[in-house]
Motif scaffolding. Structure first.
Motif, PDB file in Angstrom:
ATOM      1  N   ARG A   1     -19.989  -8.887   2.804  1.00 19.50           N
ATOM      2  CA  ARG A   1     -21.108  -8.343   3.581  1.00 19.50           C
ATOM      3  C   ARG A   1     -20.860  -8.550   5.083  1.00 19.50           C
ATOM      4  NH1 ARG A   1     -26.814  -7.192   4.184  1.00 19.50           N
ATOM      5  NH2 ARG A   1     -26.591  -6.378   6.289  1.00 19.50           N
ATOM      6  N   SER A   2     -20.390  -9.744   5.411  1.00 15.51           N
ATOM      7  CA  SER A   2     -20.122 -10.055   6.816  1.00 15.51           C
ATOM      8  C   SER A   2     -18.992  -9.174   7.366  1.00 15.51           C
ATOM      9  CB  SER A   2     -19.816 -11.547   6.938  1.00 15.51           C
ATOM     10  OG  SER A   2     -18.971 -11.816   8.009  1.00 15.51           O
ATOM     11  N   TRP A   3     -17.953  -8.914   6.572  1.00 19.01           N
ATOM     12  CA  TRP A   3     -16.878  -8.007   7.001  1.00 19.01           C
ATOM     13  C   TRP A   3     -17.422  -6.602   7.235  1.00 19.01           C
ATOM     14  CZ3 TRP A   3     -13.283 -10.691   3.033  1.00 19.01           C
ATOM     15  CH2 TRP A   3     -12.489 -11.654   3.688  1.00 19.01           C
ATOM     16  N   HIS A   4     -18.302  -6.176   6.343  1.00 20.69           N
ATOM     17  CA  HIS A   4     -18.894  -4.840   6.516  1.00 20.69           C
ATOM     18  C   HIS A   4     -19.669  -4.777   7.829  1.00 20.69           C
ATOM     19  CE1 HIS A   4     -18.772  -4.054   1.871  1.00 20.69           C
ATOM     20  NE2 HIS A   4     -17.578  -4.116   2.428  1.00 20.69           N
ATOM     21  N   ASP A   5     -20.427  -5.849   8.094  1.00 21.58           N
ATOM     22  CA  ASP A   5     -21.221  -5.908   9.327  1.00 21.58           C
ATOM     23  C   ASP A   5     -20.323  -5.912  10.563  1.00 21.58           C
ATOM     24  OD1 ASP A   5     -23.469  -5.931   7.798  1.00 21.58           O
ATOM     25  OD2 ASP A   5     -23.882  -8.079   8.028  1.00 21.58           O
ATOM     26  N   GLN A   6     -19.105  -6.446  10.406  1.00 21.47           N
ATOM     27  CA  GLN A   6     -18.172  -6.482  11.538  1.00 21.47           C
ATOM     28  C   GLN A   6     -17.441  -5.148  11.706  1.00 21.47           C
ATOM     29  OE1 GLN A   6     -15.644 -10.202  11.616  1.00 21.47           O
ATOM     30  NE2 GLN A   6     -17.099 -10.824  10.040  1.00 21.47           N
ATOM     31  N   GLY A   7     -17.780  -4.189  10.851  1.00 22.47           N
ATOM     32  CA  GLY A   7     -17.200  -2.861  11.018  1.00 22.47           C
ATOM     33  C   GLY A   7     -16.142  -2.495  10.000  1.00 22.47           C
ATOM     34  N   PHE A   8     -15.754  -3.440   9.149  1.00 20.45           N
ATOM     35  CA  PHE A   8     -14.755  -3.116   8.120  1.00 20.45           C
ATOM     36  C   PHE A   8     -15.479  -2.556   6.902  1.00 20.45           C
ATOM     37  CE2 PHE A   8     -13.202  -6.923  10.454  1.00 20.45           C
ATOM     38  CZ  PHE A   8     -12.253  -6.263  11.219  1.00 20.45           C
ATOM     39  N   ARG A   9     -16.032  -1.383   7.091  1.00 21.30           N
ATOM     40  CA  ARG A   9     -16.890  -0.803   6.059  1.00 21.30           C
ATOM     41  C   ARG A   9     -16.099  -0.369   4.837  1.00 21.30           C
ATOM     42  NH1 ARG A   9     -21.237  -1.415   8.490  1.00 21.30           N
ATOM     43  NH2 ARG A   9     -21.293  -1.097  10.738  1.00 21.30           N
ATOM     44  N   GLY A  10     -16.749  -0.510   3.693  1.00 20.05           N
ATOM     45  CA  GLY A  10     -16.110  -0.061   2.458  1.00 20.05           C
ATOM     46  C   GLY A  10     -15.076  -1.019   1.913  1.00 20.05           C
ATOM     47  N   LEU A  11     -14.794  -2.083   2.639  1.00 20.22           N
ATOM     48  CA  LEU A  11     -13.815  -3.046   2.126  1.00 20.22           C
ATOM     49  C   LEU A  11     -14.315  -3.617   0.795  1.00 20.22           C
ATOM     50  CD1 LEU A  11     -11.132  -4.626   3.238  1.00 20.22           C
ATOM     51  CD2 LEU A  11     -12.711  -6.554   3.209  1.00 20.22           C
ATOM     52  N   LEU A  12     -13.426  -3.582  -0.192  1.00 19.56           N
ATOM     53  CA  LEU A  12     -13.779  -4.017  -1.538  1.00 19.56           C
ATOM     54  C   LEU A  12     -13.352  -5.466  -1.725  1.00 19.56           C
ATOM     55  CD1 LEU A  12     -14.524  -1.885  -3.998  1.00 19.56           C
ATOM     56  CD2 LEU A  12     -12.388  -2.770  -4.890  1.00 19.56           C
ATOM     57  N   VAL A  13     -14.203  -6.263  -2.354  1.00 19.17           N
ATOM     58  CA  VAL A  13     -13.779  -7.627  -2.657  1.00 19.17           C
ATOM     59  C   VAL A  13     -13.727  -7.814  -4.174  1.00 19.17           C
ATOM     60  CG1 VAL A  13     -16.076  -8.673  -2.451  1.00 19.17           C
ATOM     61  CG2 VAL A  13     -14.068 -10.062  -2.067  1.00 19.17           C
ATOM     62  N   SER A  14     -12.606  -8.374  -4.651  1.00 21.82           N
ATOM     63  CA  SER A  14     -12.416  -8.596  -6.085  1.00 21.82           C
ATOM     64  C   SER A  14     -12.579 -10.068  -6.400  1.00 21.82           C
ATOM     65  CB  SER A  14     -11.018  -8.177  -6.525  1.00 21.82           C
ATOM     66  OG  SER A  14     -10.770  -6.850  -6.183  1.00 21.82           O
ATOM     67  N   VAL A  15     -13.312 -10.336  -7.473  1.00 23.97           N
ATOM     68  CA  VAL A  15     -13.548 -11.720  -7.890  1.00 23.97           C
ATOM     69  C   VAL A  15     -13.152 -11.875  -9.357  1.00 23.97           C
ATOM     70  CG1 VAL A  15     -15.288 -13.538  -8.164  1.00 23.97           C
ATOM     71  CG2 VAL A  15     -15.439 -11.970  -6.219  1.00 23.97           C
ATOM     72  N   ASN A  16     -12.420 -12.941  -9.664  1.00 24.42           N
ATOM     73  CA  ASN A  16     -11.990 -13.200 -11.044  1.00 24.42           C
ATOM     74  C   ASN A  16     -13.104 -13.832 -11.863  1.00 24.42           C
ATOM     75  OD1 ASN A  16      -8.942 -12.652 -11.012  1.00 24.42           O
ATOM     76  ND2 ASN A  16      -9.232 -13.936  -9.204  1.00 24.42           N
ATOM     77  N   LEU A  17     -13.285 -13.363 -13.071  1.00 32.53           N
ATOM     78  CA  LEU A  17     -14.248 -13.972 -13.992  1.00 32.53           C
ATOM     79  C   LEU A  17     -13.476 -14.635 -15.126  1.00 32.53           C
ATOM     80  CD1 LEU A  17     -17.138 -11.388 -14.534  1.00 32.53           C
ATOM     81  CD2 LEU A  17     -17.051 -13.322 -12.949  1.00 32.53           C
ATOM     82  N   SER A  18     -13.802 -15.888 -15.398  1.00 32.59           N
ATOM     83  CA  SER A  18     -13.140 -16.605 -16.491  1.00 32.59           C
ATOM     84  C   SER A  18     -13.820 -16.249 -17.819  1.00 32.59           C
ATOM     85  CB  SER A  18     -13.243 -18.104 -16.251  1.00 32.59           C
ATOM     86  OG  SER A  18     -14.489 -18.564 -16.711  1.00 32.59           O
ATOM     87  N   PRO A  19     -13.147 -16.557 -18.944  1.00 36.04           N
ATOM     88  CA  PRO A  19     -13.745 -16.282 -20.247  1.00 36.04           C
ATOM     89  C   PRO A  19     -15.135 -16.901 -20.397  1.00 36.04           C
ATOM     90  CG  PRO A  19     -11.470 -17.000 -20.497  1.00 36.04           C
ATOM     91  CD  PRO A  19     -11.793 -17.095 -19.045  1.00 36.04           C
ATOM     92  N   ARG A  20     -15.227 -18.151 -20.001  1.00 34.43           N
ATOM     93  CA  ARG A  20     -16.493 -18.877 -20.126  1.00 34.43           C
ATOM     94  C   ARG A  20     -17.605 -18.208 -19.313  1.00 34.43           C
ATOM     95  NH1 ARG A  20     -16.117 -24.565 -22.087  1.00 34.43           N
ATOM     96  NH2 ARG A  20     -18.243 -25.345 -21.964  1.00 34.43           N
ATOM     97  N   GLN A  21     -17.255 -17.825 -18.098  1.00 34.03           N
ATOM     98  CA  GLN A  21     -18.231 -17.152 -17.227  1.00 34.03           C
ATOM     99  C   GLN A  21     -18.689 -15.838 -17.835  1.00 34.03           C
ATOM    100  OE1 GLN A  21     -15.831 -17.108 -13.509  1.00 34.03           O
ATOM    101  NE2 GLN A  21     -17.834 -16.930 -12.543  1.00 34.03           N
ATOM    102  N   PHE A  22     -17.695 -15.106 -18.331  1.00 37.61           N
ATOM    103  CA  PHE A  22     -17.980 -13.787 -18.882  1.00 37.61           C
ATOM    104  C   PHE A  22     -18.933 -13.883 -20.065  1.00 37.61           C
ATOM    105  CE2 PHE A  22     -17.040  -9.919 -21.314  1.00 37.61           C
ATOM    106  CZ  PHE A  22     -17.200  -8.966 -20.317  1.00 37.61           C
ATOM    107  N   GLN A  23     -18.874 -15.003 -20.782  1.00 34.83           N
ATOM    108  CA  GLN A  23     -19.719 -15.174 -21.965  1.00 34.83           C
ATOM    109  C   GLN A  23     -21.088 -15.758 -21.653  1.00 34.83           C
ATOM    110  OE1 GLN A  23     -16.835 -17.300 -24.210  1.00 34.83           O
ATOM    111  NE2 GLN A  23     -15.678 -15.422 -24.557  1.00 34.83           N
ATOM    112  N   GLN A  24     -21.341 -16.131 -20.404  1.00 38.51           N
ATOM    113  CA  GLN A  24     -22.660 -16.657 -20.029  1.00 38.51           C
ATOM    114  C   GLN A  24     -23.724 -15.586 -20.243  1.00 38.51           C
ATOM    115  OE1 GLN A  24     -23.758 -19.825 -18.668  1.00 38.51           O
ATOM    116  NE2 GLN A  24     -21.829 -20.240 -19.734  1.00 38.51           N
ATOM    117  N   PRO A  25     -24.771 -15.934 -20.991  1.00 33.77           N
ATOM    118  CA  PRO A  25     -25.812 -14.924 -21.246  1.00 33.77           C
ATOM    119  C   PRO A  25     -26.480 -14.419 -19.959  1.00 33.77           C
ATOM    120  CG  PRO A  25     -26.229 -16.961 -22.491  1.00 33.77           C
ATOM    121  CD  PRO A  25     -25.029 -17.209 -21.660  1.00 33.77           C
TER     122      PRO A  25
END
Ligand code: C2E
Ligand code: CA
Ligand code: CA
Ligand code: CA
Length: 279
Positions: free
Chosen positions: A102-126
């Motif tokens: 969000r801060s990068w977008h506000d600084q003008g780097f619009r559309g920049l995509l951020v990727s985050v890894n999800l672990s198995p345990r996280q993915f299974q969290q209800p």
């Protein structure tokens, strides 16, 4: 002989005790690390192969250990995963990465995509979906600028449940990426059913591009298949100009790798983007 056996046994238990103690103390310091703010999120640029420009960044976790220095995820994620600590840690990474994006977008780097890894345990969290929804609301990040990376093993564990979770995540407007593609037991049948946006070619395949014809053919096939399935395709672990050349010629969409940049702290990425670094 009997005595020797006994000694071996004693040695063995002492070693086991040590291992257990090490694990317990490592777990305790892992637990504290979050409270003490010892975790860092590094970012590795993702580059568009047509334009040569940075279009995204993958968030990669580091631990600034007071005694051991900067630790990579391989040194503590397995323990975080088995102890369940990955859930709060992962939530922290998500919040951190979304607010940074969000801060990068506000600084003008619009559309920049951020990727985050999800672990198995996280993915299974209800509550995964509601957690991500509230992080998006709190940070005000455009959901389409968040990409969640899951590995084949995560989604293949319980396919029907996984598809349900993925569909719910898609409804939030976030993007989904299949990480380390080709390394696990991927099924093309399921690939068709997964609501995915991106496929990441595992580093081991990229490495073999220049090894022999089969290595090159496999990567070319994955790229073509991605195109046919309307998936964005990203090559991971690109280290050489030869690999880059091959990926460009064969119309891979994006690359990520040491050839362009290693994972770096957030402020260094800001600098790179300000300078407009190109491939
Ligand atoms: P990954 O998701 O496959 O991330 C890519 C890994 O490849 C990163 O290692 C990155 O530094 C490395 N890499 C990138 N380009 C190159 C290259 O050109 N050559 C080589 N040899 N390596 C390259 P890293 O940062 O050590 O992360 C390792 C793994 O730890 C990640 O693999 C991911 O599975 C996991 N991980 C990292 N951050 C997180 C996180 O926040 N949450 C979870 N659950 N897992 C994470
Ligand atoms: Ca990844
Ligand atoms: Ca990967
Ligand atoms: Ca091709």
């Amino acid at each position: 002989a009997k005595d020797q056996g006994r000694n071996t046994y004693r040695l063995f238990t002492r070693e086991m005790n040590q291992k257990v103690m090490q694990r317990v103390s490592m777990e305790a310091s892992l637990r504290q690390a979050l409270e003490k703010g010892e975790f860092r999120v590094y970012y590795q640029p993702q580059v568009d192969l047509n334009t040569g420009s940075m279009v995204g960044a993958e968030a990669l976790l580091r631990w600034e250990h007071p005694g051991k220095g900067l630790l990579g995820p391989d040194e503590f994620i397995p323990l975080a995963e088995s102890s369940g600590l990955i859930v709060p840690i992962g939530e922290w990474v998500l919040a951190q990465a979304c607010s940074q994006a969000r801060s990068w977008h506000d600084q003008g780097f619009r559309g920049l995509l951020v990727s985050v890894n999800l672990s198995p345990r996280q993915f299974q969290q209800p509550n995964l979906v509601s957690q991500i929804r509230s992080i998006l609301t709190q940070t005000g990040l455009d959901p389409s600028c968040l990409e969640l990376e899951v590995t084949e093993s995560v989604v293949m564990q319980n396919v029907e449940d996984a598809i349900l979770t993925m569909s719910r995540l898609c409804k939030l407007g976030v993007r989904l990426s299949l990480d380390d593609f080709g390394r696990g037991y991927s099924s093309l049948y399921y690939l068709k059913r997964f609501p995915m946006h991106t496929l990441k070619i595992d580093r081991s395949f990229v490495r073999d591009i220049t090894l022999d014809q089969a290595g090159a053919a496999i990567v070319n096939t994955i790229i073509d298949m991605s195109g046919n399935l309307s998936l964005k395709v990203v090559a991971e672990g690109v280290e050489t100009k030869e690999q880059l050349q091959f990926l460009k010629i064969n119309r891979c969409d994006q690359m990520q790798g040491f050839l362009f940049c290693r994972p770096i702290p957030q402020k260094d990425l800001t600098t790179l983007m300000t300078e407009g670094k190109k491939l």
